[in-house]
Design a protein around this motif. Structure first.
Motif, PDB file in Angstrom:
ATOM      1  N   LEU A  27      -0.141   0.327  14.295  1.00 48.64           N
ATOM      2  CA  LEU A  27       0.017  -0.412  13.048  1.00 48.64           C
ATOM      3  C   LEU A  27      -0.177  -1.915  13.262  1.00 48.64           C
ATOM      4  N   ALA A  28       0.284  -2.428  14.392  1.00 48.10           N
ATOM      5  CA  ALA A  28       0.115  -3.855  14.687  1.00 48.10           C
ATOM      6  C   ALA A  28      -1.358  -4.234  14.765  1.00 48.10           C
ATOM      7  N   SER A  29      -2.201  -3.310  15.210  1.00 45.28           N
ATOM      8  CA  SER A  29      -3.628  -3.611  15.344  1.00 45.28           C
ATOM      9  C   SER A  29      -4.333  -3.753  14.000  1.00 45.28           C
ATOM     10  N   THR A  30      -3.672  -3.358  12.922  1.00 43.86           N
ATOM     11  CA  THR A  30      -4.271  -3.480  11.584  1.00 43.86           C
ATOM     12  C   THR A  30      -3.880  -4.784  10.899  1.00 43.86           C
ATOM     13  N   GLU A  31      -2.961  -5.549  11.482  1.00 42.04           N
ATOM     14  CA  GLU A  31      -2.334  -6.654  10.768  1.00 42.04           C
ATOM     15  C   GLU A  31      -3.208  -7.894  10.617  1.00 42.04           C
ATOM     16  N   SER A  32      -4.242  -8.020  11.440  1.00 37.45           N
ATOM     17  CA  SER A  32      -5.044  -9.246  11.420  1.00 37.45           C
ATOM     18  C   SER A  32      -6.037  -9.286  10.261  1.00 37.45           C
ATOM     19  N   SER A  33      -6.128  -8.227   9.499  1.00 36.12           N
ATOM     20  CA  SER A  33      -7.158  -8.119   8.474  1.00 36.12           C
ATOM     21  C   SER A  33      -6.587  -8.258   7.071  1.00 36.12           C
ATOM     22  N   THR A  34      -7.467  -8.566   6.150  1.00 32.28           N
ATOM     23  CA  THR A  34      -7.075  -8.706   4.753  1.00 32.28           C
ATOM     24  C   THR A  34      -7.798  -7.666   3.906  1.00 32.28           C
ATOM     25  N   ASN A  35      -7.310  -7.496   2.708  1.00 38.81           N
ATOM     26  CA  ASN A  35      -7.883  -6.547   1.746  1.00 38.81           C
ATOM     27  C   ASN A  35      -7.943  -5.139   2.327  1.00 38.81           C
ATOM     28  N   ILE A  36      -6.819  -4.731   2.922  1.00 42.39           N
ATOM     29  CA  ILE A  36      -6.702  -3.373   3.432  1.00 42.39           C
ATOM     30  C   ILE A  36      -5.391  -2.770   2.937  1.00 42.39           C
ATOM     31  N   GLU A  37      -5.308  -1.460   2.998  1.00 38.30           N
ATOM     32  CA  GLU A  37      -4.026  -0.774   2.847  1.00 38.30           C
ATOM     33  C   GLU A  37      -3.910   0.212   3.998  1.00 38.30           C
ATOM     34  N   VAL A  38      -2.683   0.475   4.403  1.00 40.29           N
ATOM     35  CA  VAL A  38      -2.429   1.418   5.490  1.00 40.29           C
ATOM     36  C   VAL A  38      -1.555   2.542   4.954  1.00 40.29           C
ATOM     37  N   ILE A  39      -1.980   3.769   5.206  1.00 40.16           N
ATOM     38  CA  ILE A  39      -1.237   4.953   4.770  1.00 40.16           C
ATOM     39  C   ILE A  39      -0.972   5.822   5.985  1.00 40.16           C
ATOM     40  N   VAL A  40       0.295   5.999   6.325  1.00 40.52           N
ATOM     41  CA  VAL A  40       0.674   6.937   7.381  1.00 40.52           C
ATOM     42  C   VAL A  40       1.003   8.273   6.720  1.00 40.52           C
ATOM     43  N   VAL A  41       0.339   9.324   7.183  1.00 43.13           N
ATOM     44  CA  VAL A  41       0.559  10.659   6.636  1.00 43.13           C
ATOM     45  C   VAL A  41       1.280  11.481   7.701  1.00 43.13           C
ATOM     46  N   ASP A  42       2.569  11.708   7.474  1.00 45.48           N
ATOM     47  CA  ASP A  42       3.384  12.376   8.473  1.00 45.48           C
ATOM     48  C   ASP A  42       3.355  13.893   8.288  1.00 45.48           C
ATOM     49  N   GLY A  43       3.192  14.594   9.400  1.00 44.81           N
ATOM     50  CA  GLY A  43       3.106  16.054   9.353  1.00 44.81           C
ATOM     51  C   GLY A  43       4.386  16.761   9.739  1.00 44.81           C
ATOM     52  N   GLY A  44       5.543  16.054   9.608  1.00 43.04           N
ATOM     53  CA  GLY A  44       6.823  16.679   9.925  1.00 43.04           C
ATOM     54  C   GLY A  44       7.417  16.209  11.235  1.00 43.04           C
ATOM     55  N   ALA A  73      -4.912  14.380   2.554  1.00 44.17           N
ATOM     56  CA  ALA A  73      -3.811  13.947   1.691  1.00 44.17           C
ATOM     57  C   ALA A  73      -3.795  12.433   1.566  1.00 44.17           C
ATOM     58  N   GLY A  74      -4.039  11.743   2.671  1.00 42.22           N
ATOM     59  CA  GLY A  74      -4.092  10.283   2.621  1.00 42.22           C
ATOM     60  C   GLY A  74      -5.268   9.786   1.810  1.00 42.22           C
ATOM     61  N   ALA A  75      -6.418  10.413   1.993  1.00 44.41           N
ATOM     62  CA  ALA A  75      -7.609  10.001   1.238  1.00 44.41           C
ATOM     63  C   ALA A  75      -7.425  10.204  -0.260  1.00 44.41           C
ATOM     64  N   ALA A  76      -6.667  11.226  -0.631  1.00 44.09           N
ATOM     65  CA  ALA A  76      -6.477  11.542  -2.057  1.00 44.09           C
ATOM     66  C   ALA A  76      -5.723  10.443  -2.792  1.00 44.09           C
ATOM     67  N   ILE A  77      -4.882   9.693  -2.093  1.00 43.28           N
ATOM     68  CA  ILE A  77      -4.121   8.637  -2.762  1.00 43.28           C
ATOM     69  C   ILE A  77      -4.615   7.240  -2.397  1.00 43.28           C
ATOM     70  N   ALA A  78      -5.642   7.160  -1.569  1.00 44.45           N
ATOM     71  CA  ALA A  78      -6.136   5.859  -1.111  1.00 44.45           C
ATOM     72  C   ALA A  78      -6.746   5.068  -2.264  1.00 44.45           C
TER      73      ALA A  78
END
Length: 229
Positions: A27-44, A73-78
């Protein structure tokens, strides 16, 4: 080509299952960018993967276990026009967002992925990286640990990830190749060495080739999955 791709939002979809030891760095590796969203899809997850992601303000949803189902599932709500599928033990390079947008603007390109670096000082892993580089460039066959990206429109066109228990990335790329070029960004993502170190570099390499051959010969993904385990 989407003329507005330089300003398109990128949705980063991370399927996770018991990834507490890796998810924070990913997740830290995504922080340097703008105009993004991050979705973690947990499988239990049974560990604190969910709590770590939520503490960082990341959107978290739950899904049935299985990487293909989680990514779909993540793509469906992205909300983004570009989708990036990132494994939970893999870190993106600085400036990945600009690299993705630039790559998807190339004529004839329908999708892309990154080069691969395995995070351990082992000469055998350098050989694995060499093999990945040749496979990716010569046959345009990157795998999921290389962070596959494409537009949401293209993803919908091919009907999303096939909901297989294994080989979902292989089949997705096969379908994409029918539409156009799969480009490889020369800058690598950095992935965990755990599967190679746990099971052995040679064992994993041979097993992967057997799995691909079996899949192409029509062996069921469920049976192949049992071999992998």
């Amino acid at each position: 080509m989407n003329q507005n791709i330089t300003t398109d939002r990128i949705s980063i979809i991370i399927p996770a299952l018991n990834e507490a030891s890796n998810i924070k760095a990913t997740l830290a590796s995504t922080e340097s960018s703008t105009n993004i969203e991050v979705i973690v899809v947990d499988g239990g997850s049974k560990d604190n993967t969910l709590q770590i992601a939520q503490s960082l303000g990341i959107k978290v949803i739950s899904s049935q276990p299985g990487r293909a189902m989680q990514m779909n599932a993540g793509a469906a709500i992205a909300s983004g026009e570009i989708l990036l599928f990132l494994h939970a033990d893999t870190c993106l390079p600085f400036g990945f967002d600009e690299m993705i947008r630039t790559t998807l603007q190339q004529s004839g390109t329908v999708a892309g992925a990154f080069a691969l670096r395995i995070n351990a000082p082992n000469w055998g892993l350098r050989l694995v990286e060499w093999g990945v580089r040749w496979r990716s460039h010569l046959w345009q066959m990157p795998y999921g640990d290389q962070a596959i990206f494409l537009t949401k429109a293209t993803f919908k066109q091919i009907g999303s990830f096939p909901e297989l228990r294994i080989m979902e990335d292989f089949e997705l790329i096969r379908q994409l190749k029918r539409l156009g070029k799969i480009a490889i960004v020369s800058v690598p993502v950095i992935t965990s060495p755990r599967k190679w170190l746990k099971q052995g570099i040679l064992t994993i390499t041979i097993l992967n080739q057997i799995i691909i051959l079996a899949y192409l010969l029509g062996v069921s993904p469920d049976r192949i999955r049992s071999w992998y385990r």
